[in-house]
Design a protein around this motif. Structure first.
Motif, PDB file in Angstrom:
ATOM      1  N   ASP A   1       0.837  -1.189   0.000  1.00  0.00           N
ATOM      2  CA  ASP A   1       0.000   0.000   0.000  1.00  0.00           C
ATOM      3  C   ASP A   1       0.879   1.248   0.000  1.00  0.00           C
ATOM      4  O   ASP A   1       2.089   1.173  -0.230  1.00  0.00           O
ATOM      5  N   LYS A   2       0.273   2.404   0.273  1.00  0.00           N
ATOM      6  CA  LYS A   2       1.012   3.663   0.190  1.00  0.00           C
ATOM      7  C   LYS A   2       1.483   4.161   1.550  1.00  0.00           C
ATOM      8  O   LYS A   2       1.811   5.336   1.697  1.00  0.00           O
ATOM      9  N   THR A   3       1.538   3.280   2.541  1.00  0.00           N
ATOM     10  CA  THR A   3       2.011   3.693   3.856  1.00  0.00           C
ATOM     11  C   THR A   3       3.528   3.793   3.917  1.00  0.00           C
ATOM     12  O   THR A   3       4.078   4.265   4.907  1.00  0.00           O
ATOM     13  N   ALA A   4       4.201   3.330   2.871  1.00  0.00           N
ATOM     14  CA  ALA A   4       5.665   3.420   2.811  1.00  0.00           C
ATOM     15  C   ALA A   4       6.057   3.906   1.417  1.00  0.00           C
ATOM     16  O   ALA A   4       5.217   4.114   0.547  1.00  0.00           O
ATOM     17  N   ALA A   5       7.368   4.066   1.220  1.00  0.00           N
ATOM     18  CA  ALA A   5       7.868   4.649  -0.019  1.00  0.00           C
ATOM     19  C   ALA A   5       7.473   3.822  -1.235  1.00  0.00           C
ATOM     20  O   ALA A   5       7.602   2.594  -1.249  1.00  0.00           O
ATOM     21  N   ILE A   6       6.982   4.514  -2.268  1.00  0.00           N
ATOM     22  CA  ILE A   6       6.635   3.878  -3.535  1.00  0.00           C
ATOM     23  C   ILE A   6       7.819   3.983  -4.475  1.00  0.00           C
ATOM     24  O   ILE A   6       8.525   5.004  -4.502  1.00  0.00           O
ATOM     25  N   ASN A   7       8.046   2.953  -5.249  1.00  0.00           N
ATOM     26  CA  ASN A   7       9.116   2.955  -6.239  1.00  0.00           C
ATOM     27  C   ASN A   7       8.976   4.180  -7.139  1.00  0.00           C
ATOM     28  O   ASN A   7       7.973   4.333  -7.834  1.00  0.00           O
ATOM     29  N   PRO A   8       9.955   5.084  -7.155  1.00  0.00           N
ATOM     30  CA  PRO A   8       9.828   6.325  -7.930  1.00  0.00           C
ATOM     31  C   PRO A   8      10.064   6.142  -9.420  1.00  0.00           C
ATOM     32  O   PRO A   8       9.888   7.091 -10.198  1.00  0.00           O
ATOM     33  N   ASN A   9      10.438   4.943  -9.837  1.00  0.00           N
ATOM     34  CA  ASN A   9      10.836   4.729 -11.224  1.00  0.00           C
ATOM     35  C   ASN A   9       9.676   4.422 -12.163  1.00  0.00           C
ATOM     36  O   ASN A   9       9.856   4.378 -13.374  1.00  0.00           O
ATOM     37  N   HIS A  10       8.494   4.191 -11.608  1.00  0.00           N
ATOM     38  CA  HIS A  10       7.334   3.924 -12.460  1.00  0.00           C
ATOM     39  C   HIS A  10       6.067   4.215 -11.670  1.00  0.00           C
ATOM     40  O   HIS A  10       6.109   4.440 -10.450  1.00  0.00           O
ATOM     41  N   LYS A  11       4.916   4.195 -12.351  1.00  0.00           N
ATOM     42  CA  LYS A  11       3.632   4.464 -11.712  1.00  0.00           C
ATOM     43  C   LYS A  11       2.650   3.308 -11.915  1.00  0.00           C
ATOM     44  O   LYS A  11       1.437   3.499 -11.839  1.00  0.00           O
ATOM     45  N   TYR A  12       3.165   2.128 -12.143  1.00  0.00           N
ATOM     46  CA  TYR A  12       2.278   0.970 -12.282  1.00  0.00           C
ATOM     47  C   TYR A  12       1.600   0.650 -10.951  1.00  0.00           C
ATOM     48  O   TYR A  12       2.192   0.787  -9.874  1.00  0.00           O
ATOM     49  N   ALA A  13       0.350   0.220 -11.044  1.00  0.00           N
ATOM     50  CA  ALA A  13      -0.382  -0.313  -9.907  1.00  0.00           C
ATOM     51  C   ALA A  13      -1.306  -1.405 -10.432  1.00  0.00           C
ATOM     52  O   ALA A  13      -1.657  -1.431 -11.619  1.00  0.00           O
TER      53      ALA A  13
END
Length: 503
Positions: A392-404
């Protein structure tokens, strides 16, 4: 070896417990390669590894697929090779990670821009503001017409004079047919050619309307009014999507009904394809109110997730509530305390719409007017390539892409363990016809009129509903072009499992 299933953190009132199915690997999302191993494509492997690992934990159907078995891949290197065999993250998701897509599972999806997905969930889309359906001109032909079901206020469609019941035969001068309508509707602007409904079919006129797409924030409460029916106050609400950001507007509409002493309610879900599960529970609580804290819906997960919850003592139910939450606000629920509700629902009503109907059935009388609904009983959630154990978004998201990804993760039943995979059958059946649409909210509009007849049978003594020439047997509709079409989804942080919360 066994493929690692990431730690699931479940916070309950009794404390914090960390659980995992297998712990033979120490990877974290976005770091799938083994030390010293050179990935074939760093970014592509990060995306694909995230897809697989999230699905390995959460996917509802993963018990039925060999690729999710603990010993299917010998090690991470073998998994990496398999992941990179697919042409794209999308091909991996639809052709590799889903169960028999699109036959068994047509409701899971992947996006390459989660910000666009989040905007859509908030009710923000790119649209002309015209909600439409598409049908064949005749049963055996390939020619199509586009017909307008409603127009969102303050949009280009309203400004252009487009109204409910209009039909169009051409877009940008090209006649609509089964092979081109998707491409034609993808345009950012249209010149629409008006059609005319005649006794022997549809003719094309010389009249055109120009309209362009823009960013539209759609309030799903399209109509909310009180009808005086021989002294009985009848609330009528047309609600077109279970959109969390507009739960306050929905609650305000019920506040209006309370202030006007409404004793009967007609809930119009005829074009409502679903949305957030917790918003459907809010709506059910507004209709009733006398059943606060009583179980409304039960969740069923895959074997692993089911066992984790049950080991924590959860009965996997969500109860009706006396508080409505939206965005960063909350308010007491404006409840009508009704023992009966009349619901207009059709073949465009799905997911959360059906959940309201089925969930209320054990508590009050639900009178269904319209046609059979879709029959969608599964829910999904959004997962990101983050360092959070639950993706989920409670921690750092990979900044290299926006896939979900938005996979199916649960199935839902009501208090009595009943579900409706074949769709809900109406108590009073009535098909809509384009040529006799009528004005939404007008007591003479055919489906609303039929609902009012059930409240006051004397009004139908000398009247029959007029049928039209062209039945709206759709082959597509506006929301079919959106990712969340006929989907039902959950936001974990807003769902209460009895007195427990899930993270």
């Amino acid at each position: 070896m066994k493929i690692y299933k990431y730690l699931m953190l479940f916070i309950f009132t009794g404390g914090l417990l960390t659980s995992c199915a297998n712990d033979d690997m120490d990877d974290v999302p976005g770091q799938s390669e083994l030390p010293g191993e050179e990935p074939k494509d760093d970014l592509q492997l990060e995306i694909r590894d995230f897809e697989y690992k999230a699905m390995d934990v959460w996917y509802y159907y993963n018990d039925d697929m060999a690729i999710y078995e603990d010993d299917f891949f010998a090690d991470q290197s073998e998994l990496n090779d398999w992941l990179m065999d697919w042409d794209s993250p999308e091909d991996l998701f639809y052709d590799g990670l889903l169960l028999n897509y699109p036959v068994t599972d047509r409701f899971s999806w992947i996006v390459d821009d989660y910000e666009e997905l989040e905007n859509m969930f908030a009710g923000t889309t790119t649209s002309t503001g015209m909600d439409y359906g598409i049908t064949r001109v005749c049963a055996e032909c390939n020619e199509l017409i586009l017909y307008v079901r409603y127009v969102i206020p303050n949009t280009p469609a309203e400004d252009a004079g487009i109204k409910r019941g209009m039909v169009f035969t051409e877009i940008n001068g090209t006649e609509l047919n089964v092979n081109n309508y998707t491409d034609l509707l993808a345009s950012d602007s249209y010149t629409l050619t008006l059609g005319k409904i005649e006794n022997d079919g549809i003719s094309t006129t010389e009249n055109t309307i120009d309209v362009s797409k823009t960013t539209v924030d759609e309030n799903p409460v399209l109509v909310a009014k009180t009808i005086d029916l021989s002294g009985t106050k009848v609330g009528y609400i047309m609600y077109n999507s279970f959109t969390f950001n507009y739960s306050g507007a929905l609650n305000d509409a019920f506040g209006q009904f309370k202030s006007e002493n409404v004793t009967e309610l007609i809930l119009d879900l005829r074009y409502n394809g679903g949305g957030r599960i917790d918003t459907s529970i809010d709506l059910a609580s507004m209709i009733t109110g006398q059943f606060d804290d009583q179980p409304f819906v039960k969740f069923q997960y895959n074997d692993y997730i089911q066992s984790v919850y049950q080991n924590q003592g959860s009965d996997l139910t969500i109860s009706m509530d006396d508080t409505v939450n939206w965005q960063n606000s909350s308010a007491p629920t404006n409840s009508l305390n009704l023992n009966k509700v009349y619901i207009i629902a059709t073949g465009s009503s799905a997911s959360a719409s059906e959940l309201v109907m089925n969930g209320l059935e054990p508590f009050i009388d639900v009178i269904h007017i319209g046609t059979k609904t879709v029959g969608k009983v599964q829910g999904s959630d959004t997962y990101y390539d983050s360092t959070a154990p639950n993706f989920d978004k409670t921690a750092a998201i990979n900044p290299n892409h926006k896939y979900a990804i938005q996979p199916l993760i649960l199935s839902l039943v009501n208090k009595n363990n009943e579900a409706y995979p074949g769709g809900l059958v109406p108590d009073f059946e009535q098909q809509e016809f384009i040529s006799t649409y009528g004005v939404l909210g007008d007591p003479n509009e055919p489906l609303l009129s039929l609902a009012l007849d059930q409240i006051d049978p004397t009004r139908s003594a000398n009247r029959t509903i007029k049928e039209g020439i062209i039945p709206t047997e759709m082959i597509s509709e506006r929301k079919a072009f959106q990712h969340d079409y006929q989907r039902m989804y959950i936001e974990s942080e807003n769902i209460k499992t009895n007195s427990n919360s899930v993270e």
